[in-house]
Write a protein that holds these residues in place. Structure first.
Motif, PDB file in Angstrom:
ATOM      1  N   ILE A 271       0.766  -1.184   0.135  1.00  0.00           N
ATOM      2  CA  ILE A 271       0.061  -0.056   0.035  1.00  0.00           C
ATOM      3  C   ILE A 271       1.019   1.277  -0.114  1.00  0.00           C
ATOM      4  O   ILE A 271       1.862   1.128   0.882  1.00  0.00           O
ATOM      5  CB  ILE A 271      -0.918  -0.027   1.159  1.00  0.00           C
ATOM      6  CG1 ILE A 271      -1.634  -1.338   1.431  1.00  0.00           C
ATOM      7  CG2 ILE A 271      -1.748   1.293   1.335  1.00  0.00           C
ATOM      8  CD1 ILE A 271      -2.236  -1.391   2.797  1.00  0.00           C
ATOM      9  N   HIS A 272       0.569   2.250  -0.978  1.00  0.00           N
ATOM     10  CA  HIS A 272       1.625   3.277  -0.906  1.00  0.00           C
ATOM     11  C   HIS A 272       0.942   4.456  -1.654  1.00  0.00           C
ATOM     12  O   HIS A 272       0.065   4.397  -2.219  1.00  0.00           O
ATOM     13  CB  HIS A 272       2.948   2.863  -1.908  1.00  0.00           C
ATOM     14  CG  HIS A 272       2.635   2.415  -3.283  1.00  0.00           C
ATOM     15  ND1 HIS A 272       2.413   3.404  -4.288  1.00  0.00           N
ATOM     16  CD2 HIS A 272       2.458   1.140  -3.874  1.00  0.00           C
ATOM     17  CE1 HIS A 272       2.416   2.810  -5.435  1.00  0.00           C
ATOM     18  NE2 HIS A 272       2.274   1.421  -5.191  1.00  0.00           N
ATOM     19  N   GLY A 273       1.694   5.664  -1.356  1.00  0.00           N
ATOM     20  CA  GLY A 273       1.196   6.767  -2.057  1.00  0.00           C
ATOM     21  C   GLY A 273       1.501   6.675  -3.545  1.00  0.00           C
ATOM     22  O   GLY A 273       2.144   5.551  -4.085  1.00  0.00           O
ATOM     23  N   THR A 274       1.261   7.979  -4.347  1.00  0.00           N
ATOM     24  CA  THR A 274       1.565   7.803  -5.719  1.00  0.00           C
ATOM     25  C   THR A 274       1.879   8.885  -6.391  1.00  0.00           C
ATOM     26  O   THR A 274       1.451  10.051  -5.916  1.00  0.00           O
ATOM     27  CB  THR A 274       0.215   7.070  -6.491  1.00  0.00           C
ATOM     28  OG1 THR A 274       0.522   6.909  -7.811  1.00  0.00           O
ATOM     29  CG2 THR A 274      -0.910   8.235  -6.310  1.00  0.00           C
ATOM     30  N   ASN A 275       2.683   8.816  -7.379  1.00  0.00           N
ATOM     31  CA  ASN A 275       3.076  10.024  -8.377  1.00  0.00           C
ATOM     32  C   ASN A 275       2.083  10.216  -9.513  1.00  0.00           C
ATOM     33  O   ASN A 275       2.083  11.150 -10.579  1.00  0.00           O
ATOM     34  CB  ASN A 275       4.382  10.260  -8.737  1.00  0.00           C
ATOM     35  CG  ASN A 275       4.723   9.107  -9.676  1.00  0.00           C
ATOM     36  OD1 ASN A 275       3.952   7.990  -9.694  1.00  0.00           O
ATOM     37  ND2 ASN A 275       5.794   9.029 -10.584  1.00  0.00           N
ATOM     38  N   LYS A 276       0.905   9.223  -9.272  1.00  0.00           N
ATOM     39  CA  LYS A 276      -0.410   9.270 -10.283  1.00  0.00           C
ATOM     40  C   LYS A 276      -1.494   9.265  -9.828  1.00  0.00           C
ATOM     41  O   LYS A 276      -2.458   8.430  -9.664  1.00  0.00           O
ATOM     42  CB  LYS A 276      -0.023   8.169 -11.507  1.00  0.00           C
ATOM     43  CG  LYS A 276       1.346   7.948 -11.917  1.00  0.00           C
ATOM     44  CD  LYS A 276       1.290   6.769 -12.792  1.00  0.00           C
ATOM     45  CE  LYS A 276       2.712   6.498 -13.666  1.00  0.00           C
ATOM     46  NZ  LYS A 276       2.678   5.529 -14.404  1.00  0.00           N
ATOM     47  N   PRO A 277      -1.609  10.652  -8.912  1.00  0.00           N
ATOM     48  CA  PRO A 277      -3.278  10.627  -8.369  1.00  0.00           C
ATOM     49  C   PRO A 277      -4.319  10.691  -9.019  1.00  0.00           C
ATOM     50  O   PRO A 277      -5.363  10.216  -8.642  1.00  0.00           O
ATOM     51  CB  PRO A 277      -3.081  12.086  -7.698  1.00  0.00           C
ATOM     52  CG  PRO A 277      -2.131  12.921  -8.389  1.00  0.00           C
ATOM     53  CD  PRO A 277      -0.960  11.911  -8.845  1.00  0.00           C
ATOM     54  N   TRP A 278      -4.012  10.880 -10.772  1.00  0.00           N
ATOM     55  CA  TRP A 278      -5.401  10.592 -11.376  1.00  0.00           C
ATOM     56  C   TRP A 278      -5.871   9.170 -11.353  1.00  0.00           C
ATOM     57  O   TRP A 278      -6.904   8.877 -12.075  1.00  0.00           O
ATOM     58  CB  TRP A 278      -4.933  11.360 -12.601  1.00  0.00           C
ATOM     59  CG  TRP A 278      -3.711  10.939 -13.287  1.00  0.00           C
ATOM     60  CD1 TRP A 278      -3.119   9.738 -13.855  1.00  0.00           C
ATOM     61  CD2 TRP A 278      -2.416  11.902 -13.092  1.00  0.00           C
ATOM     62  NE1 TRP A 278      -1.738  10.166 -13.991  1.00  0.00           N
ATOM     63  CE2 TRP A 278      -1.236  11.316 -13.438  1.00  0.00           C
ATOM     64  CE3 TRP A 278      -2.406  13.186 -12.187  1.00  0.00           C
ATOM     65  CZ2 TRP A 278      -0.212  11.862 -13.316  1.00  0.00           C
ATOM     66  CZ3 TRP A 278      -0.999  13.627 -12.017  1.00  0.00           C
ATOM     67  CH2 TRP A 278       0.065  12.799 -12.695  1.00  0.00           C
ATOM     68  N   SER A 279      -5.154   8.230 -11.217  1.00  0.00           N
ATOM     69  CA  SER A 279      -5.471   6.836 -11.348  1.00  0.00           C
ATOM     70  C   SER A 279      -6.109   6.441 -10.235  1.00  0.00           C
ATOM     71  O   SER A 279      -6.856   5.103 -10.149  1.00  0.00           O
ATOM     72  CB  SER A 279      -4.143   5.988 -11.290  1.00  0.00           C
ATOM     73  OG  SER A 279      -3.521   6.022 -10.227  1.00  0.00           O
ATOM     74  N   ILE A 280      -6.329   7.009  -9.186  1.00  0.00           N
ATOM     75  CA  ILE A 280      -6.988   6.515  -7.816  1.00  0.00           C
ATOM     76  C   ILE A 280      -8.432   6.485  -8.274  1.00  0.00           C
ATOM     77  O   ILE A 280      -9.021   7.189  -8.884  1.00  0.00           O
ATOM     78  CB  ILE A 280      -6.904   7.785  -6.627  1.00  0.00           C
ATOM     79  CG1 ILE A 280      -5.538   8.062  -6.356  1.00  0.00           C
ATOM     80  CG2 ILE A 280      -7.753   7.240  -5.520  1.00  0.00           C
ATOM     81  CD1 ILE A 280      -4.658   6.614  -5.986  1.00  0.00           C
ATOM     82  N   GLY A 281      -8.960   5.328  -7.884  1.00  0.00           N
ATOM     83  CA  GLY A 281     -10.466   5.017  -7.861  1.00  0.00           C
ATOM     84  C   GLY A 281     -10.668   4.265  -9.233  1.00  0.00           C
ATOM     85  O   GLY A 281     -11.662   3.607  -9.583  1.00  0.00           O
ATOM     86  N   THR A 282      -9.474   3.683  -9.786  1.00  0.00           N
ATOM     87  CA  THR A 282      -9.390   2.905 -10.993  1.00  0.00           C
ATOM     88  C   THR A 282      -8.741   1.493 -10.849  1.00  0.00           C
ATOM     89  O   THR A 282      -7.966   1.412  -9.672  1.00  0.00           O
ATOM     90  CB  THR A 282      -8.875   3.501 -12.040  1.00  0.00           C
ATOM     91  OG1 THR A 282      -7.512   3.619 -12.083  1.00  0.00           O
ATOM     92  CG2 THR A 282      -9.610   5.068 -12.310  1.00  0.00           C
ATOM     93  N   ALA A 283      -8.700   0.701 -11.920  1.00  0.00           N
ATOM     94  CA  ALA A 283      -7.615  -0.439 -11.806  1.00  0.00           C
ATOM     95  C   ALA A 283      -6.416   0.036 -12.755  1.00  0.00           C
ATOM     96  O   ALA A 283      -6.689   0.077 -14.059  1.00  0.00           O
ATOM     97  CB  ALA A 283      -8.528  -1.594 -12.809  1.00  0.00           C
TER      98      ALA A 283
END
Length: 389
Positions: A271-283
């Motif tokens: 489980i981690h943070g991301t440099n692609k926040p626009w991917s949150i809520g998707t596969a």
């Protein structure tokens, strides 16, 4: 003499490419990747499912209610498998600097940044995955507004600023943690300085629902807070099962801010943070669970090494027709599916950890004995059919 001339020619060409494209890009041109990553789904804040309905979503998902009740009721006093190595921080996201070059830089990451900039009101042109003049101009405009050097290059500082601005829109009114905490305890991975009172001492669990793309923190068996996450895409699905946190770490340099590794025996997942926040809520991930950096910083303080993490909701895994034969010593998602089925039928009491050990073998033997099958402890075709797998 001829060999020396040939060497000088190649050395001169390599120097020209390094100057023109930068050393990393020159290396890519000399030795290009063997295959490009398949496209991933990209989401935006307005498109994400509201997190308050996680438990309703779980109860409606076929085949999961029994598993969840077992997960929430189960106590686990067993020792961790000594053969499972605790993984270190694993960078499961790619980050490269993007810039205007000849030939043009291309890729799925370029397309995602084009869509993100467009969503924020800039004008990068068509989201075609090509870093062209329009894209460079849009990046330069963003850099000027953020008081960065307006180079038109999507370097790491610019990517980090883009992540911060995007998260500001996605999670309004929620300030991000400042990295002023003490380093985690090297023995436990626990960040004592930032832990809310009584949270670590409580019985804390994490429940991730792959259907809903949501993560819920449970404290003393009750939902405490729910967050949206990105899960594995079709080609690299997230692992279903009953896991534990085995490592914690603080990240940086454009990869997200926190990492919590899981004891999945066939790979490194977390489980981690991301440099692609626009991917949150998707596969969209390679199998890990991505969170907004603000969110992962919050739950990082709530959990410790050893916190259970139950991943449910991927219906196809639970009822899939399993290929091959399974026996003691195997470690795979197929083993998890067998273990979950045995638990549902009442033959197995241990956690579905993907390891075909002695307990799983004994449970299989008992099942075979009671169903008139050869008592081999191996899940062969006959046993799979009897298990409806």
């Amino acid at each position: 003499m001829a060999n020396k001339r040939i060497f000088l020619i190649f050395a001169t060409m390599a120097l020209i490419m390094a100057i023109a494209y930068g050393i990393p890009e020159a290396m890519r041109l000399i030795d290009p990747p063997s295959a490009t990553e398949p496209p991933s789904e990209v989401g935006y804040p307005e498109q994400q499912q509201q997190p308050d309905y996680l438990l309703d979503s779980i109860s409606q998902a076929p085949g999961t209610s029994t598993i969840i009740s077992e997960m929430l009721a189960q106590t686990d006093d067993s020792k961790p498998d000594a053969s499972i190595m605790q993984p270190g921080v694993f960078m499961c996201e790619e980050a490269r600097e993007l810039f205007l070059a000849t030939p043009r830089m291309e890729g799925e990451d370029v397309r995602e940044y084009q869509e993100a900039l467009a969503r924020l009101g800039y004008h990068p042109g068509t989201a075609d995955g090509i870093y062209d003049h329009e894209m460079s101009t849009a990046v330069e405009a963003f850099q000027k507004e953020q008081r960065l050097l307006p180079t038109g290059r999507l370097d790491i500082p610019t990517q980090s600023a883009l992540v911060r601005v995007y998260e500001d829109r996605a999670t309004p009114g929620r300030p991000r943690e400042q990295d002023q905490e003490q380093d985690p305890d090297p023995d436990t991975g626990q960040d004592h300085s930032a832990s809310p009172p009584n949270t670590i001492q409580s019985e804390t669990r994490i429940l991730i629902n792959l259907y809903a793309h949501q993560l819920t923190v449970l404290i003393n068996g009750k939902p405490h807070k729910t967050y949206p996450v990105a899960v594995g895409k079709k080609q690299t699905r997230s692992p279903l099962g009953e896991w534990k946190i085995v490592s914690k770490g603080i990240w940086g340099n454009g990869f997200g801010t926190r990492w919590m590794g899981l004891n999945i025996p066939w790979g490194i997942y977390g489980i981690h943070g991301t440099n692609k926040p626009w991917s949150i809520g998707t596969a969209a991930s390679h199998g890990c669970f991505r969170m907004y950096n603000r969110d992962v910083e919050e739950i990082y303080r709530m959990v410790s090494v050893g916190t259970p993490v139950d991943v449910v909701g991927d219906h196809y895994l639970f009822y899939a027709k399993l290929p091959g034969t399974y026996k003691k010593g195997n470690r795979s998602q197929g083993v998890v599916t067998i273990q979950l089925r045995l638990k549902q039928l009442g033959y197995l009491n241990s956690r579905a950890d993907g390891i075909f050990g002695s307990e799983t073998e004994n449970a299989v033997k008992i099942f075979q004995r009671l169903h008139g099958l050869p008592e081999s402890g191996t899940v062969d075709t006959q046993t799979k059919n009897a298990l409806s797998l």
